[in-house]
Design an enzyme around this catalytic site. Structure first.
Site, PDB file in Angstrom:
ATOM      1  N   SER A   1      42.972  40.067  53.160  1.00 19.48           N
ATOM      2  CA  SER A   1      44.251  40.384  53.789  1.00 19.48           C
ATOM      3  C   SER A   1      44.999  39.111  54.153  1.00 19.48           C
ATOM      4  O   SER A   1      44.411  38.037  54.268  1.00 19.48           O
ATOM      5  CB  SER A   1      44.036  41.219  55.063  1.00 19.48           C
ATOM      6  OG  SER A   1      43.367  42.417  54.787  1.00 19.48           O
TER       7      SER A   1
ATOM      8  N   SER B   1      43.444  44.958  49.902  1.00 17.54           N
ATOM      9  CA  SER B   1      44.017  43.917  50.753  1.00 17.54           C
ATOM     10  C   SER B   1      45.022  44.514  51.738  1.00 17.54           C
ATOM     11  O   SER B   1      45.798  45.396  51.396  1.00 17.54           O
ATOM     12  CB  SER B   1      44.713  42.859  49.879  1.00 17.54           C
ATOM     13  OG  SER B   1      44.980  41.691  50.612  1.00 17.54           O
TER      14      SER B   1
ATOM     15  N   ASP C   1      48.134  43.439  53.497  1.00 19.52           N
ATOM     16  CA  ASP C   1      49.133  42.361  53.432  1.00 19.52           C
ATOM     17  C   ASP C   1      50.371  42.789  54.211  1.00 19.52           C
ATOM     18  O   ASP C   1      51.182  43.582  53.730  1.00 19.52           O
ATOM     19  CB  ASP C   1      49.473  42.063  51.978  1.00 19.52           C
ATOM     20  CG  ASP C   1      48.229  41.745  51.154  1.00 19.52           C
ATOM     21  OD1 ASP C   1      47.359  41.048  51.686  1.00 19.52           O
ATOM     22  OD2 ASP C   1      48.126  42.206  50.010  1.00 19.52           O
TER      23      ASP C   1
END
Length: 366
Positions: free
Chosen positions: A240, A278, A280
């Protein structure tokens, strides 16, 4: 502390602020608490500990002096608390915390406790602080819950303007980015009368995709020793990044959302792809509008005057957010040192000299 520009890596074309940091936006302060303890086998509750907390103070008493703000999600396998109210109201009314995935709650509660003490114990209020996370469970005993309220208080007390410590510090202590040791990075750009500053907690990306100033360094550098000793370790790209964008330009919330969105292009320029695994998240706030009181909830003027930059002038702020995000990620990589975690697992630092040589060679070709 190493930074990309110390090795000749100049990202983009816009000038930086004096510290090349988010603190170049006047009034913004950053504080870290770094926790590094123990070695050897992973024992839940005992360590090894490689974690911490970072607190970004956008201005004094944001609960009394809110800031226009907005968030953007590139991929949502992560957490950024308080964003629903930010989206609804367009306002940031708290400090911002960054930490590991399993410490979000304690950091959030500690920020509320700090606000309570600042307001006075008898004053009624409610708070929805903004706290972001990335997962440091490869290097850190994440299920040991080692971040405590006093560590948040210490980060607040340590918050300062000027240069910002980067790399394996604060919330970035145990983070890994593009196969190398990652963590906290920051950068800024000056556009006319305005400054855009970015701070990242980088724990994302795959090594072979790492790109710096257009150079595919991840494919050209020798492959580092694989830190694969941890059973069940997720594949590269399962990580992340949190991006905080600050500016003193007089923006309204919809414009903050546009700047936050553009920071994703800075992630992409370094090889980030917003993979399925992830988280983000980008968050932008502006100090360029000042008004007293949350006019949706507390007594104050019935009409509040705000300023708005003309949209025809916003492109250069977009470019600034992109460049500063790219350089903040690269600074996190240059600043971080090799770290040993549990069971002797080692995550190596980016080889700075070799990277700089690749950048010099490509610059000559261009």
């Amino acid at each position: 502390m190493a930074r990309a520009r110390d090795y000749g890596a100049t990202i983009g074309v816009l000038p930086t602020g004096p510290n090349n940091a988010i603190t170049d936006v006047a009034g913004v302060r950053v504080g870290h608490t770094t926790l590094i303890e123990g070695s050897g086998p992973r024992v839940t509750g005992q360590g090894p500990v490689r974690t911490g907390v970072t607190v970004v103070i956008p201005r004094d008493e944001p609960w009394n002096h809110p800031l226009f703000a907005a968030a953007h999600r590139l991929n949502g396998n992560g957490e950024l608390t308080g964003q629903h109210w930010v989206e609804e109201s367009g306002q940031l009314t708290s400090y911002i915390g960054l930490t590991n995935t399993h410490s979000v709650g304690v950091v959030r509660d500690a920020l509320i406790a700090h606000e309570k003490n600042a307001r006075g114990a008898d004053e009624f209020f409610f708070a929805l602080p903004v706290v972001g996370e990335t997962c440091d469970g490869i290097l850190n005993d994440i299920n040991g819950f080692h971040v405590k309220p006093e560590h948040v208080a210490a980060a607040i007390d340590a918050a300062a303007d000027g240069p910002v410590p980067e790399g394996a510090v604060g919330g970035g202590t145990g983070m890994i980015a593009h196969g190398y040791k990652g963590g906290i990075g920051t950068s800024s750009r000056v556009v006319g009368d305005y400054t855009v500053g970015v701070l990242v907690q980088a724990n994302h990306g795959a090594r072979e995709r790492l790109t710096i100033d257009g150079v595919p360094v991840g494919r050209l550098l020798p492959e580092p020793p694989s830190p694969a000793a941890m059973p069940g370790r997720p594949p590269e790209g399962t990580g992340s990044i949190i991006v905080l964008v600050a500016t003193d330009a007089p923006l309204i919330p919809t414009q903050c959302a546009r700047l936050a969105q553009r920071s994703a292009l800075g992630i992409a320029r370094t090889g980030g792809a917003g993979e399925n695994g992830s988280g983000d998240m980008a968050f932008c706030f502006t100090t360029g509008n000042t008004f007293a009181g949350d006019f949706a909830a507390t007594a104050g003027p019935d009409v509040v005057e705000v300023r708005m930059l003309a949209n025809r002038l916003i492109d250069r702020l977009f470019y600034a957010a992109i460049e500063a995000t790219e350089e903040a990620i690269v600074n996190a990589l240059f600043a971080a040192e090799t770290m040993e975690g549990p069971e002797g697992l080692v995550v190596t630092a980016l080889p700075r000299e070799q990277t700089a040589e690749l950048l010099r060679r490509y610059r000559q070709l261009r």
